[in-house]
Write a protein that holds these residues in place. Sequence first.
Motif, PDB file in Angstrom:
ATOM      1  N   LEU A  77       0.834  -1.205   0.000  1.00  0.00           N
ATOM      2  CA  LEU A  77       0.000   0.000   0.000  1.00  0.00           C
ATOM      3  C   LEU A  77       0.867   1.253   0.000  1.00  0.00           C
ATOM      4  CD1 LEU A  77      -2.777   1.326   0.161  1.00  0.00           C
ATOM      5  CD2 LEU A  77      -2.663   1.125   2.662  1.00  0.00           C
ATOM      6  N   GLY A  78       1.943   1.227   0.799  1.00  0.00           N
ATOM      7  CA  GLY A  78       2.851   2.367   0.835  1.00  0.00           C
ATOM      8  C   GLY A  78       3.542   2.594  -0.499  1.00  0.00           C
ATOM      9  N   HIS A  79       3.957   1.514  -1.155  1.00  0.00           N
ATOM     10  CA  HIS A  79       4.614   1.637  -2.459  1.00  0.00           C
ATOM     11  C   HIS A  79       3.619   2.046  -3.552  1.00  0.00           C
ATOM     12  CE1 HIS A  79       8.634   0.268  -1.438  1.00  0.00           C
ATOM     13  NE2 HIS A  79       8.120  -0.732  -0.748  1.00  0.00           N
ATOM     14  N   TYR A  80       2.386   1.571  -3.450  1.00  0.00           N
ATOM     15  CA  TYR A  80       1.362   1.917  -4.439  1.00  0.00           C
ATOM     16  C   TYR A  80       1.094   3.423  -4.436  1.00  0.00           C
ATOM     17  CZ  TYR A  80      -3.114   2.015  -6.882  1.00  0.00           C
ATOM     18  OH  TYR A  80      -4.128   2.301  -7.765  1.00  0.00           O
ATOM     19  N   ARG A  81       1.086   3.997  -3.256  1.00  0.00           N
ATOM     20  CA  ARG A  81       0.850   5.442  -3.140  1.00  0.00           C
ATOM     21  C   ARG A  81       1.965   6.246  -3.800  1.00  0.00           C
ATOM     22  NH1 ARG A  81      -0.775   5.032   3.252  1.00  0.00           N
ATOM     23  NH2 ARG A  81      -3.009   4.556   2.966  1.00  0.00           N
ATOM     24  N   ARG A  82       3.127   5.625  -3.955  1.00  0.00           N
ATOM     25  CA  ARG A  82       4.267   6.304  -4.594  1.00  0.00           C
ATOM     26  C   ARG A  82       4.442   5.872  -6.051  1.00  0.00           C
ATOM     27  NH1 ARG A  82       4.988   6.022   0.720  1.00  0.00           N
ATOM     28  NH2 ARG A  82       6.220   7.615   1.801  1.00  0.00           N
ATOM     29  N   GLY A  83       3.454   5.135  -6.585  1.00  0.00           N
ATOM     30  CA  GLY A  83       3.499   4.732  -7.985  1.00  0.00           C
ATOM     31  C   GLY A  83       4.576   3.725  -8.320  1.00  0.00           C
ATOM     32  N   ALA A  84       4.964   2.896  -7.359  1.00  0.00           N
ATOM     33  CA  ALA A  84       6.090   1.978  -7.557  1.00  0.00           C
ATOM     34  C   ALA A  84       5.653   0.529  -7.748  1.00  0.00           C
ATOM     35  CB  ALA A  84       7.058   2.081  -6.374  1.00  0.00           C
ATOM     36  N   GLY A 180      15.390  -5.861 -16.097  1.00  0.00           N
ATOM     37  CA  GLY A 180      15.320  -4.500 -16.595  1.00  0.00           C
ATOM     38  C   GLY A 180      14.488  -3.525 -15.795  1.00  0.00           C
ATOM     39  N   TYR A 181      13.942  -3.953 -14.658  1.00  0.00           N
ATOM     40  CA  TYR A 181      13.111  -3.055 -13.854  1.00  0.00           C
ATOM     41  C   TYR A 181      13.968  -2.148 -12.974  1.00  0.00           C
ATOM     42  CZ  TYR A 181       8.456  -4.913 -14.865  1.00  0.00           C
ATOM     43  OH  TYR A 181       7.280  -5.249 -15.482  1.00  0.00           O
ATOM     44  N   ASP A 182      13.557  -0.913 -12.813  1.00  0.00           N
ATOM     45  CA  ASP A 182      14.169  -0.016 -11.844  1.00  0.00           C
ATOM     46  C   ASP A 182      14.068  -0.658 -10.463  1.00  0.00           C
ATOM     47  OD1 ASP A 182      14.958   2.843 -10.837  1.00  0.00           O
ATOM     48  OD2 ASP A 182      13.148   2.324  -9.717  1.00  0.00           O
ATOM     49  N   ILE A 183      15.103  -0.524  -9.637  1.00  0.00           N
ATOM     50  CA  ILE A 183      15.159  -1.209  -8.355  1.00  0.00           C
ATOM     51  C   ILE A 183      13.984  -0.834  -7.450  1.00  0.00           C
ATOM     52  CG2 ILE A 183      16.723   0.550  -7.407  1.00  0.00           C
ATOM     53  CD1 ILE A 183      16.628  -3.208  -6.501  1.00  0.00           C
ATOM     54  N   ARG A 184      13.562   0.433  -7.476  1.00  0.00           N
ATOM     55  CA  ARG A 184      12.444   0.833  -6.611  1.00  0.00           C
ATOM     56  C   ARG A 184      11.126   0.215  -7.091  1.00  0.00           C
ATOM     57  NH1 ARG A 184      14.872   6.464  -6.520  1.00  0.00           N
ATOM     58  NH2 ARG A 184      16.089   6.535  -4.603  1.00  0.00           N
ATOM     59  N   ARG A 185      10.946   0.156  -8.407  1.00  0.00           N
ATOM     60  CA  ARG A 185       9.736  -0.459  -8.954  1.00  0.00           C
ATOM     61  C   ARG A 185       9.748  -1.975  -8.723  1.00  0.00           C
ATOM     62  NH1 ARG A 185       5.796   1.819 -11.677  1.00  0.00           N
ATOM     63  NH2 ARG A 185       4.573   0.716 -13.262  1.00  0.00           N
ATOM     64  N   ALA A 186      10.930  -2.567  -8.763  1.00  0.00           N
ATOM     65  CA  ALA A 186      11.056  -3.992  -8.468  1.00  0.00           C
ATOM     66  C   ALA A 186      10.687  -4.276  -7.014  1.00  0.00           C
ATOM     67  CB  ALA A 186      12.488  -4.463  -8.746  1.00  0.00           C
ATOM     68  N   VAL A 187      11.129  -3.410  -6.115  1.00  0.00           N
ATOM     69  CA  VAL A 187      10.822  -3.556  -4.684  1.00  0.00           C
ATOM     70  C   VAL A 187       9.321  -3.417  -4.443  1.00  0.00           C
ATOM     71  CG1 VAL A 187      11.044  -2.426  -2.439  1.00  0.00           C
ATOM     72  CG2 VAL A 187      13.084  -2.891  -3.804  1.00  0.00           C
ATOM     73  N   GLY A 188       8.711  -2.377  -5.031  1.00  0.00           N
ATOM     74  CA  GLY A 188       7.286  -2.139  -4.822  1.00  0.00           C
ATOM     75  C   GLY A 188       6.418  -3.266  -5.359  1.00  0.00           C
ATOM     76  N   THR A 189       6.718  -3.723  -6.568  1.00  0.00           N
ATOM     77  CA  THR A 189       5.940  -4.806  -7.170  1.00  0.00           C
ATOM     78  C   THR A 189       6.118  -6.099  -6.393  1.00  0.00           C
ATOM     79  OG1 THR A 189       6.221  -3.770  -9.347  1.00  0.00           O
ATOM     80  CG2 THR A 189       5.503  -6.065  -9.313  1.00  0.00           C
ATOM     81  N   SER A 190       7.323  -6.376  -5.928  1.00  0.00           N
ATOM     82  CA  SER A 190       7.588  -7.588  -5.152  1.00  0.00           C
ATOM     83  C   SER A 190       6.851  -7.565  -3.820  1.00  0.00           C
ATOM     84  CB  SER A 190       9.090  -7.740  -4.917  1.00  0.00           C
ATOM     85  OG  SER A 190       9.765  -7.951  -6.135  1.00  0.00           O
ATOM     86  N   ALA A 191       6.702  -6.387  -3.241  1.00  0.00           N
ATOM     87  CA  ALA A 191       5.960  -6.279  -1.980  1.00  0.00           C
ATOM     88  C   ALA A 191       4.520  -6.736  -2.176  1.00  0.00           C
ATOM     89  CB  ALA A 191       6.000  -4.839  -1.476  1.00  0.00           C
ATOM     90  N   ALA A 192       3.916  -6.354  -3.309  1.00  0.00           N
ATOM     91  CA  ALA A 192       2.540  -6.764  -3.597  1.00  0.00           C
ATOM     92  C   ALA A 192       2.454  -8.262  -3.889  1.00  0.00           C
ATOM     93  CB  ALA A 192       2.002  -5.968  -4.778  1.00  0.00           C
ATOM     94  N   ILE A 193       3.482  -8.801  -4.528  1.00  0.00           N
ATOM     95  CA  ILE A 193       3.512 -10.232  -4.852  1.00  0.00           C
ATOM     96  C   ILE A 193       3.506 -11.076  -3.571  1.00  0.00           C
ATOM     97  CG2 ILE A 193       5.008 -12.061  -5.792  1.00  0.00           C
ATOM     98  CD1 ILE A 193       5.797 -10.055  -7.999  1.00  0.00           C
ATOM     99  N   GLY A 194       4.017 -10.499  -2.482  1.00  0.00           N
ATOM    100  CA  GLY A 194       4.069 -11.220  -1.218  1.00  0.00           C
ATOM    101  C   GLY A 194       2.725 -11.759  -0.769  1.00  0.00           C
ATOM    102  N   PHE A 195       1.654 -11.011  -1.017  1.00  0.00           N
ATOM    103  CA  PHE A 195       0.329 -11.464  -0.612  1.00  0.00           C
ATOM    104  C   PHE A 195      -0.088 -12.699  -1.400  1.00  0.00           C
ATOM    105  CE2 PHE A 195      -4.301 -11.516  -1.087  1.00  0.00           C
ATOM    106  CZ  PHE A 195      -4.697 -11.516   0.239  1.00  0.00           C
TER     107      PHE A 195
END
Length: 276
Positions: A77-84, A180-195
Amino acid sequence: MVELSASALFELAAIAIGAGVVGGILAGLLGVGGGIVIVPALYFALTMTGMPPDLTMKMAVGTSLATIVFTSLSSSLGHYRRGAIDTDLLKLWAPSILVGVVGGSLLGAYVSGKVLVAVFATVALVVAADMIFRKGRADPQPRGFSRRVWALFGVIAGALSAMMGIGGGTICVPLLNFLGYDIRRAVGTSAAIGFIIGLPGALIYAATGLGAEGLPPLSLGYVNLAAAAVIVPLTTVFSQVGVKLAHSIPRRALRLSFGAFLLVTSVRMFIDLMKG
């Protein structure tokens, strides 16, 4: 059901609190769901109680997956708010990751606990080396693989994550960064994958552990509800601290932090394997 002394319960609670705080920060910072901290922390804590080694790792993995369900929701949720978060990738990967999680969870619940430790330590070491030594691209762009290839990556990430009891970030962050993903976008997307990984994984570990001998008090199969109750509130709160850090520190520092932590974790678990 095993009986634990008051001192053992205190040690377990103290380690769970520490794992919750550190795991929450790393969940938001690195998109790892916190399992990369929680699994080894619970593993070593349960080992001190005298629980059989084979059962110890399964309990640590199952309990970690249960906590990741809540941690990943808070962190993403925190990363989504930052568009990541790449929602298109989530839609593509969700079915294949689910297939991998089911297979990995069923395999992890029945194989030797030492095999799980070895898988955890080996994958963590390989990922650490990649994150530390490979330089990130200045203009990251996702690579143009076919949908089938991307789906295969999802199955592999889901299976390994479920066997290791982690939210997917340990596998998905370096994989997405390599692809090829930006590290911040990789982190944000991976956080969502956790669920997507945590929920079915926890349910399978709970179901396959029902009736197992030697479980600690307040356990539902291979998920210890008491430890989860201590960890979840801490990881969900402190994950927001990690999210803020992830979007404020340099990308290279973020990669090195991820790699260094995995390296320490891997070495410690290899040492434990050799002692066993």
